[in-house]
Each structure stands twice: as structure tokens, then as C-alpha cells.
Motif scaffolding. Sequence first.
Motif, short mmCIF file in Angstrom:
data_model
loop_
_atom_site.label_atom_id
_atom_site.label_comp_id
_atom_site.label_asym_id
_atom_site.label_seq_id
_atom_site.Cartn_x
_atom_site.Cartn_y
_atom_site.Cartn_z
N THR A 19 0.83 -1.21 0.00
CA THR A 19 0.00 0.00 0.00
C THR A 19 0.86 1.26 0.00
O THR A 19 0.35 2.35 -0.28
CB THR A 19 -0.94 0.02 1.21
N ARG A 28 -3.19 8.04 -6.35
CA ARG A 28 -3.18 6.83 -5.54
C ARG A 28 -4.60 6.39 -5.21
O ARG A 28 -5.40 7.16 -4.72
CB ARG A 28 -2.40 7.05 -4.25
N PRO A 30 -6.73 3.20 -3.17
CA PRO A 30 -6.44 2.19 -2.14
C PRO A 30 -6.12 0.84 -2.77
O PRO A 30 -6.71 0.45 -3.78
CB PRO A 30 -7.76 2.11 -1.35
N ILE A 31 -5.17 0.13 -2.18
CA ILE A 31 -4.79 -1.20 -2.64
C ILE A 31 -5.34 -2.23 -1.67
O ILE A 31 -5.11 -2.15 -0.47
CB ILE A 31 -3.26 -1.33 -2.74
N ASP A 32 -6.07 -3.18 -2.21
CA ASP A 32 -6.61 -4.29 -1.43
C ASP A 32 -5.53 -5.38 -1.42
O ASP A 32 -5.32 -6.07 -2.43
CB ASP A 32 -7.89 -4.78 -2.09
N VAL A 33 -4.83 -5.53 -0.30
CA VAL A 33 -3.71 -6.46 -0.22
C VAL A 33 -4.16 -7.89 -0.48
O VAL A 33 -3.51 -8.64 -1.21
CB VAL A 33 -2.97 -6.34 1.14
#
Length: 101
Positions: A19, A28, A30-33
Motif C-alpha cells: 500500500t 493513488r 487504495p490497494i486491497d492487499v
Amino acid sequence: MTASNTLIAITRPVSPSITECELTHLQRDPIDVALAEQQHAAYETLMGLLGAKVVRVEAAPDFPDAVFVEDCAVVVNEVAVITRPDGGAGDARWWRRGHRR
């Protein structure tokens, strides 16, 4: 494929710190890990189905961009192209840590 034409895909697990990855030219999001981990597993599976030997190197959780290990080099019989994946930051610690044997 002959030994000289073996396709090898070097991969590394998704870092939990992805992230905080390097980002240029884009806003940017959000990144869903968990999703990134699923997508990466699918990528590794597909590479194997396409005939590549998948070599997974050790995790590098302190380096957000470490999952992109395969971006470092493209090697064919005649030539090797080595890239500079640090985004120009000049920080090659991830290389030393992640690529020693």
C-alpha cells in the motif's frame, strides 16, 4: 523447450506494505492487499500453465515494490536487459537483500 530456451519466471510474494508502493503519474487509489495476493497467485499459476518454471524468492515485507522482482531483467540467449526499477530513487537495498543467494 530445450534447456537453453527454458522460460523462468522469478516471483516474490506480495509485501504487506504494498500500500506504500512507488507511484508516479497516477492518483493513488487504495490497494486491497488480499486481492493483490489472489491476483499474484493467479499470475504465478498462469505462468506455470504457459510452461514457465516459477521460482519464488523469499519475501521482502519491508519493501513495498518487492513483488515486482520480474521487472528487473529480461534475458534471452543473445542479450540481457537490466532495468532500474527503483523509480530513480537510487535506493537499491531491496536488490541486495532480495537477490543474494
